[in-house]
Scaffold this motif. Structure first.
Motif, mmCIF file in Angstrom:
data_model
loop_
_atom_site.group_PDB
_atom_site.id
_atom_site.type_symbol
_atom_site.label_atom_id
_atom_site.label_comp_id
_atom_site.label_asym_id
_atom_site.label_seq_id
_atom_site.Cartn_x
_atom_site.Cartn_y
_atom_site.Cartn_z
ATOM 1 N N ILE A 33 0.847 -1.202 0.000
ATOM 2 C CA ILE A 33 0.000 0.000 0.000
ATOM 3 C C ILE A 33 0.879 1.247 0.000
ATOM 4 C CG2 ILE A 33 -1.611 1.345 1.432
ATOM 5 C CD1 ILE A 33 -2.904 -1.358 2.230
ATOM 6 N N ASP A 34 1.942 1.208 0.820
ATOM 7 C CA ASP A 34 2.819 2.390 0.916
ATOM 8 C C ASP A 34 3.470 2.711 -0.427
ATOM 9 O OD1 ASP A 34 2.077 2.314 3.506
ATOM 10 O OD2 ASP A 34 4.025 1.732 4.311
ATOM 11 N N THR A 35 3.838 1.680 -1.170
ATOM 12 C CA THR A 35 4.464 1.913 -2.480
ATOM 13 C C THR A 35 3.418 2.305 -3.525
ATOM 14 O OG1 THR A 35 6.107 0.257 -1.950
ATOM 15 C CG2 THR A 35 5.890 0.815 -4.269
ATOM 16 N N LEU A 36 2.321 1.546 -3.533
ATOM 17 C CA LEU A 36 1.299 1.780 -4.575
ATOM 18 C C LEU A 36 0.705 3.193 -4.480
ATOM 19 C CD1 LEU A 36 -0.430 -1.718 -4.504
ATOM 20 C CD2 LEU A 36 0.869 -0.738 -6.415
ATOM 21 N N ALA A 37 0.562 3.673 -3.244
ATOM 22 C CA ALA A 37 0.001 5.020 -3.077
ATOM 23 C C ALA A 37 0.875 6.071 -3.760
ATOM 24 C CB ALA A 37 -0.161 5.339 -1.595
ATOM 25 N N ASN A 38 2.157 5.745 -3.948
ATOM 26 C CA ASN A 38 3.052 6.692 -4.636
ATOM 27 C C ASN A 38 3.119 6.451 -6.145
ATOM 28 O OD1 ASN A 38 3.585 7.836 -2.211
ATOM 29 N ND2 ASN A 38 5.520 6.776 -1.889
ATOM 30 N N LEU A 39 2.509 5.382 -6.602
ATOM 31 C CA LEU A 39 2.514 5.102 -8.047
ATOM 32 C C LEU A 39 1.208 5.519 -8.710
ATOM 33 C CD1 LEU A 39 4.188 1.546 -8.097
ATOM 34 C CD2 LEU A 39 5.174 3.685 -8.933
ATOM 35 N N VAL A 40 0.141 5.482 -7.932
ATOM 36 C CA VAL A 40 -1.179 5.855 -8.458
ATOM 37 C C VAL A 40 -1.836 6.819 -7.462
ATOM 38 C CG1 VAL A 40 -1.511 3.719 -9.772
ATOM 39 C CG2 VAL A 40 -2.272 3.828 -7.390
ATOM 40 N N CYS A 41 -3.104 7.166 -7.712
ATOM 41 C CA CYS A 41 -3.766 8.104 -6.795
ATOM 42 C C CYS A 41 -4.907 7.475 -6.008
ATOM 43 C CB CYS A 41 -4.245 9.331 -7.550
ATOM 44 S SG CYS A 41 -2.870 10.351 -8.037
ATOM 45 N N ARG A 42 -5.154 6.187 -6.215
ATOM 46 C CA ARG A 42 -6.169 5.529 -5.379
ATOM 47 C C ARG A 42 -5.837 4.039 -5.344
ATOM 48 N NH1 ARG A 42 -12.777 6.269 -5.545
ATOM 49 N NH2 ARG A 42 -13.350 4.168 -4.936
ATOM 50 N N VAL A 43 -5.672 3.514 -4.146
ATOM 51 C CA VAL A 43 -5.400 2.080 -3.978
ATOM 52 C C VAL A 43 -6.700 1.460 -3.466
ATOM 53 C CG1 VAL A 43 -4.003 0.348 -2.790
ATOM 54 C CG2 VAL A 43 -2.995 2.579 -3.392
ATOM 55 N N ASN A 44 -7.300 0.606 -4.275
ATOM 56 C CA ASN A 44 -8.572 -0.017 -3.901
ATOM 57 C C ASN A 44 -8.263 -1.381 -3.294
ATOM 58 O OD1 ASN A 44 -10.686 1.837 -5.324
ATOM 59 N ND2 ASN A 44 -9.046 1.522 -6.811
ATOM 60 N N LEU A 45 -8.599 -1.526 -2.032
ATOM 61 C CA LEU A 45 -8.284 -2.764 -1.337
ATOM 62 C C LEU A 45 -9.446 -3.745 -1.481
ATOM 63 C CD1 LEU A 45 -6.070 -4.028 0.368
ATOM 64 C CD2 LEU A 45 -7.164 -3.053 2.385
ATOM 65 N N ASN A 46 -9.157 -4.909 -2.060
ATOM 66 C CA ASN A 46 -10.171 -5.938 -2.295
ATOM 67 C C ASN A 46 -11.439 -5.352 -2.934
ATOM 68 O OD1 ASN A 46 -8.706 -8.227 -1.233
ATOM 69 N ND2 ASN A 46 -8.976 -7.271 0.772
ATOM 70 N N SER A 47 -11.263 -4.395 -3.788
ATOM 71 C CA SER A 47 -12.383 -3.712 -4.463
ATOM 72 C C SER A 47 -11.921 -3.305 -5.859
ATOM 73 C CB SER A 47 -12.758 -2.421 -3.736
ATOM 74 O OG SER A 47 -12.835 -2.612 -2.351
ATOM 75 N N SER A 48 -12.872 -3.292 -6.801
ATOM 76 C CA SER A 48 -12.493 -2.872 -8.149
ATOM 77 C C SER A 48 -12.248 -1.356 -8.164
ATOM 78 C CB SER A 48 -13.581 -3.244 -9.153
ATOM 79 O OG SER A 48 -14.735 -2.528 -8.861
#
Ligand code: G3H
Length: 530
Positions: A449-464
């Motif tokens: 999550i910490d990395t992905l939040a810096n690659l995109v602008c929304r990290v959807n957890l177990n959700s589309s």
């Protein structure tokens, strides 16, 4: 996959064509006497498949485009116009009047959404209702913004009364997949903040603006909203070339955005509010709950046939669960129902672009030639206006489907052993909108999550991935967006902070007191809108 086309129930039949012959410029619904283009639905009205002609729209050019721009410039009048100087309360009243008139057009707009772009009945209804809600929420948010500005600050002996003011003339262009919602998500905040606008509907979903023309005309002062019809190249380009547009607001692809931006002779004066393409990945970890994951990945890849910028366009699944995932996911894709938008329980619907099945077929052929296999039985089956989503695996980076934003029904799947593979791919990608991450173990999820939040602008957890709820920020990195949209953020994207400042002395304090008492300035005011 043949559709029965002779059983369209009465309420959904096209009884009359709409031949749109009016456009809105300077408060006038002007009659168009020039060339027109037919609006054709890829949905058939007869048992023998044939496209349905829905009507026609004006094919405008440079002259009308520049007339519309002049009207918007006139209404802005270098910031002196009635609209940009109007009291917030009065602008809100105009918007309230518009939304009430818009609500009366629900049935006809929903029907046109189905016929023009093939969106299912529940999704078309949702698009309309969500847009009305967006306007109502924007009004409330604007009141809140106004309330928080109705005061003075004092620092280092200087008082300030800070508000948000309009930027000028906004050229507004929306996409065909949400011809109402996404277009209005640009247009409405732009208007309410005091800007004046020129708006051109997308290439599909144009007739559905017809029933709203009169509502725009009668709700706002002349020149505030100007509506044109025609090709972007013919009408948007000449407007940009004048250098008189202050904001380009566009939801679509980066190629069109870049081409239009380049036409503006003074790029430093141009503000950009852009929602562009994306290639959102799903990353499925070995401990993911597969039932839930499959449901979400189905929604993410196939809702509105994948014609969403937020769609899941590439699926990374861990090697350990790849076989199980592919088997169950493929079965789930084949179990979806294809049909006309008003059919009960329909999930896959006709594609509005006549060339789309052939394009998807090209991607499919390219992937197959480079070693991918179609895992679902129906994958790639074609009918007159559709191609069944093919679950493709293994997909490699040299395939077109990996690189291109397919914006349609095809599902590329890659398997990975090491999580650095999807992360590296995302870092290399031109896009950075959202990601869906499926898994349970918090010690694995946390660093991701910490990395992905810096690659995109929304990290959807177990959700589309999705844009909504519209109160949340909608934006992206790299080629995916510029500026942020949401009920709250859009008001900021379409305005600039501007203020009155004065040194704390007797003369100024008395003057300001008198100004406030006289209530003659619409800007300098501590009136509170409830
Ligand atoms: O095309 C992109 C849209 O913003 C997607 O919105 O996630 O609500 O379908 P959505």
């Amino acid at each position: 996959m043949k559709m029965s086309t002779n059983s369209i129930s009465e309420e959904f039949q096209i009884k009359e064509q709409i031949h749109q012959r009016h456009y809105l410029v300077n408060g006038e619904l002007k009659e168009w006497k020039g060339n027109t283009s037919e609006v054709i639905s890829t949905i058939s009205s007869t048992p023998e498949y044939a496209h349905t002609v829905l009507g026609s729209i004006p094919d405008m050019g440079e002259k009308e485009a520049l007339d519309a721009l002049d009207a918007a410039l006139g209404a802005y009048d270098q910031g002196q116009g009635v609209w940009p100087t109007m009291k917030v309360k009065d602008r809100i009243e105009c918007m309230e009047s518009f939304v009430e008139k818009m609500k009366r057009q629900r049935e006809v707009v929903v029907k046109l959404l189905m016929w023009e772009i093939g969106k299912s009945l529940p999704d078309s209804q949702k698009e309309f209702d969500r847009t009305v809600e967006y306007i109502e929420d924007t009004i409330e948010e604007y009141k809140e913004l106004d309330r928080s500005s109705a005061k003075f600050q004092k620092h280092q002996g200087v008082y300030a009364h800070i508000r948000r003011g309009p930027l000028g003339v906004v050229l507004c262009l929306g996409p065909y997949n949400y011809p109402l919602n996404e277009t209005f998500a640009l247009l409405i905040p732009a208007i309410i903040m005091g800007n004046t606008t020129v708006f051109k509907p997308a290439k599909h979903g144009v007739l559905l603006i017809t029933p709203l023309l009169e509502a725009f005309q009668s709700s706002f002062p002349k020149g505030v909203v100007n509506i044109l019809f025609g090709r972007g190249r013919a009408v948007a380009a000449p407007i940009m070339q004048t250098g008189k547009v202050d904001v380009l607001a566009l939801i679509g692809n980066s190629k069109s955005a870049n081409a239009l931006q380049d036409q503006h002779p003074k790029s430093n004066r141009l503000r950009l509010v852009l929602g562009l393409e994306a290639k959102n990945p799903a990353i499925i970890l070995p401990d993911a709950d597969l039932d839930l994951t499959i449901d979400e990945v189905i929604a993410g890849t196939t809702s509105f046939n994948g014609q969403r910028c937020t769609a899941l366009k590439v699926v990374y699944v861990h090697e350990d669960i790849k076989d199980e995932f592919l088997k169950r996911f493929s079965k789930a894709v084949d179990a979806l129902k294809f049909g006309n938008p008003w059919d009960d329980g329909v999930k896959l619907t006709p594609l509005p672009e006549p060339g789309k099945p052939a394009y998807i077929q090209e991607l499919l052929d390219d992937a197959l030639a480079k070693g991918a296999t179609v895992h679902n039985k129906k994958g790639g089956q074609q009918s007159d206006n559709y191609i069944w989503p093919a679950v493709l695996h293994p997909v490699s980076k040299d395939m077109r489907v990996y690189e291109e934003e397919q914006f349609g029904p095809i599902i590329p799947v890659l398997s990975f052993k090491d999580i650095s593979q999807p992360l590296d791919d995302m870092a290399e990608s031109n896009y950075g909108q959202q990601v869906s991450l499926f898994g349970k173990d918090v010690y694995t999820l946390s660093p991701l999550i910490d990395t992905l939040a810096n690659l995109v602008c929304r990290v959807n957890l177990n959700s589309s991935c999705q844009r909504g709820p519209d109160v949340y920020p909608f934006t992206g990195r790299k080629d995916s967006a510029q500026a942020t949209l949401s009920v709250h953020d859009a008001l900021r994207s379409f305005s600039i902070r501007t203020f009155v400042a004065f040194k704390d002395n007797e003369l100024n304090n008395e003057t300001i007191e008198q100004l406030l008492e006289a209530k003659v300035s619409n800007f300098l005011s501590t009136d509170y809108i409830l």
